[in-house]
Design a protein around this motif. Structure first.
Motif: not given
Length: 163
Positions: A49-52, A56-58, A63-66, A69-72
């Protein structure tokens, strides 16, 4: 008999040490894997949620969600890889050496006992033979046992008389 019991105790303790070392590694692996799973779940929850929201702004929402999830998944994979590479320490090898030495000594003791039993068996068989011979002809065995010393004395006395 006391050394046999001592060897059995040494082998038993060595086996317990081996089992304890393996259980410790298994517990660490399970703990690390469970922790990886926990990180995976919480990572998908809070950090996502925090990363998203940060990405999200950038990158935009997709792509923010993707990216999050890849980092996790990478973090969880690294923890699972670390957990699979855990091994026992040098104490396991030492315990195995102690166990093997105890088994070798136990085998040597068993061979020694077997040799003693075979010697007793041979003595009993010889005794049985002599008893059977004596029971068949008691006079012959008595004469044989007396005849040898008498003949020895006769030979000695004859040799003294010649001198």
């Amino acid at each position: 008999m006391e050394s046999l019991v001592r060897n059995m105790r040494i082998i038993w303790r060595a086996e317990l040490l081996i089992i304890e070392a393996k259980l410790n590694v298994a517990a660490k692996r399970i703990g690390a894997t469970a922790f990886a799973g926990l990180i995976f779940i919480f990572g998908l929850g809070m950090l996502n949620v925090a990363g998203f929201f940060a990405l999200e702004e950038i990158w935009g929402p997709v792509y923010a969600a993707l990216g999050v999830s890849i980092a996790d998944f990478l973090i969880a994979a690294l923890l699972i890889l670390w957990a699979s590479r855990l091994t026992t320490g040098p104490e396991l090898e030492l315990a195995r050496e102690v166990r093997d030495a105890g088994l070798e000594e136990l085998e040597a003791k068993a061979e020694h006992i077997q040799d003693e039993v075979m010697a007793v068996r041979d003595e009993l068989l010889a005794l049985k033979k002599s008893m059977a011979s004596f029971s068949r002809n008691p006079l012959d065995s008595t004469i044989n046992s007396l005849l040898t010393p008498i003949l020895t004395l006769l030979i000695k006395s004859l040799s003294k008389s010649k001198n």
